[in-house]
Enzyme design. Structure first.
Site, short mmCIF file in Angstrom:
data_model
loop_
_atom_site.label_atom_id
_atom_site.label_comp_id
_atom_site.label_asym_id
_atom_site.label_seq_id
_atom_site.Cartn_x
_atom_site.Cartn_y
_atom_site.Cartn_z
N HIS A 31 0.94 -1.30 -0.09
CA HIS A 31 0.20 -0.01 -0.17
C HIS A 31 0.92 1.25 -0.16
CE1 HIS A 31 -3.48 -2.01 1.89
NE2 HIS A 31 -2.60 -2.91 2.41
N TYR A 32 0.16 2.24 -0.20
CA TYR A 32 0.81 3.57 0.14
C TYR A 32 -0.01 4.12 1.19
CZ TYR A 32 -1.83 6.39 -3.51
OH TYR A 32 -2.96 6.80 -4.24
N THR A 33 0.48 5.13 2.17
CA THR A 33 -0.20 5.69 2.93
C THR A 33 -1.30 6.62 2.83
OG1 THR A 33 1.39 7.32 3.54
CG2 THR A 33 1.40 5.19 5.04
N GLU A 96 2.60 -0.67 4.48
CA GLU A 96 2.14 0.80 3.90
C GLU A 96 3.42 1.28 3.96
OE1 GLU A 96 -0.53 2.28 3.80
OE2 GLU A 96 -2.24 1.13 4.62
N HIS A 138 -2.74 -3.11 -3.32
CA HIS A 138 -4.00 -2.95 -2.90
C HIS A 138 -5.03 -2.80 -4.17
CE1 HIS A 138 -6.63 -0.77 0.60
NE2 HIS A 138 -7.08 -2.12 0.20
N ASP A 148 -3.33 2.54 -4.87
CA ASP A 148 -2.08 2.28 -4.34
C ASP A 148 -1.45 0.93 -4.40
OD1 ASP A 148 -4.20 1.64 -2.30
OD2 ASP A 148 -2.77 1.46 -0.76
ZN LIG Z 1 -4.01 0.52 0.70
#
Ligand SMILES: [Zn+2]
Length: 252
Positions: A31-33, A96, A138, A148
């Protein structure tokens, strides 16, 4: 072992529960935050009211924070699906990666951060039965809700280090590929949907290139053809889809 792994910072979140004992950990979700700062993201991932978490957060300076023990279920995937399973949190580890994301100023992932993510991911797949095809973003498991970690994340480099899949070059079985785009109909569209479905994406195989297929193609491109993310199944996009499918058939 890399410095980043040796220096993982334990920063516990209350947002987790038990995994089912009969579900193996066989997926890794990146993911990215998607928040302005890493500190803000970590605060949210540790806020009991937010009810979200991940096992790890990797800061832009390469520091790795562990929030949830790998043997526990973190809450990062939400409504999602991969290879016919909707139980993604139960079977995955979530990382993340700090980045403001498309909403707050999407930017390149610094090398020191990428190196930390790579070391962490390699360390995880070495300890769990996670096949390469189950290392996904994600956006792959929730293509209509999530973008993301996005097209700036270097999946190619990750695969070069032995984590996840990356292919280039034509597949052997598909002789003639015609580009497909929104509103196209017919067996070529149905074949494409079938290939994406077999690979892992959740989508109907109805032979119609609607918004749903376009969304899945965008998600696919963000991961495997990041130079152009437009939802159009051009020749190269399809070549990569069929080549990846051959690769996973070969590996299983
Ligand atoms: Zn995510």
């Amino acid at each position: 072992m890399s410095k980043a792994i040796e220096n993982i910072i334990w920063h516990p979140s209350p947002n987790f529960d038990e995994r089912d004992t009969d579900t193996p950990v066989d997926m890794l979700i990146l993911h990215y935050t998607g928040m302005k700062t890493g500190a803000e993201a970590i605060e949210r991932l540790r806020d009991p009211d937010a009810k979200v978490s991940a096992h790890y957060v990797v800061e832009e300076d390469g520091r790795i924070f562990a929030l949830v023990k790998e043997e526990m279920r973190a809450w990062h995937a939400g409504v999602s699906s991969w290879r016919g399973s909707q139980n993604i949190n139960a079977r995955s580890i979530g990382i993340e990666i700090v980045n403001p994301g498309h909403e707050f100023g999407y930017r390149a992932f610094p090398k020191v951060q990428m190196d930390a993510v790579t070391a962490l991911a390699a360390h995880i797949v070495a300890r769990h039965p996670i096949p390469a095809r189950n290392v996904v973003g994600h956006s792959d498991v929730a293509p209509h809700r999530k973008e993301d970690p996005g097209e700036l994340f270097d999946w190619q480099e990750l695969a070069r280090c032995g984590v996840g899949l990356w292919v280039r070059g034509k597949s052997s079985s598909h002789h003639k590929i015609a580009p497909l785009a929104s509103n196209d109909k017919g067996s070529a569209v149905s074949d494409l949907q079938g290939a994406l479905k077999e690979f892992g994406y959740d989508l109907p195989q109805d032979g119609h290139y609607g918004a749903e297929l376009a969304g899945v193609i965008c998600a696919f491109q963000r991961h495997w053809r990041p130079s152009k993310v437009d939802g159009v199944a051009d020749e190269q996009t399809q070549e990569i889809i069929y080549a990846l499918l051959e690769e996973v058939r070969r590996l299983t």
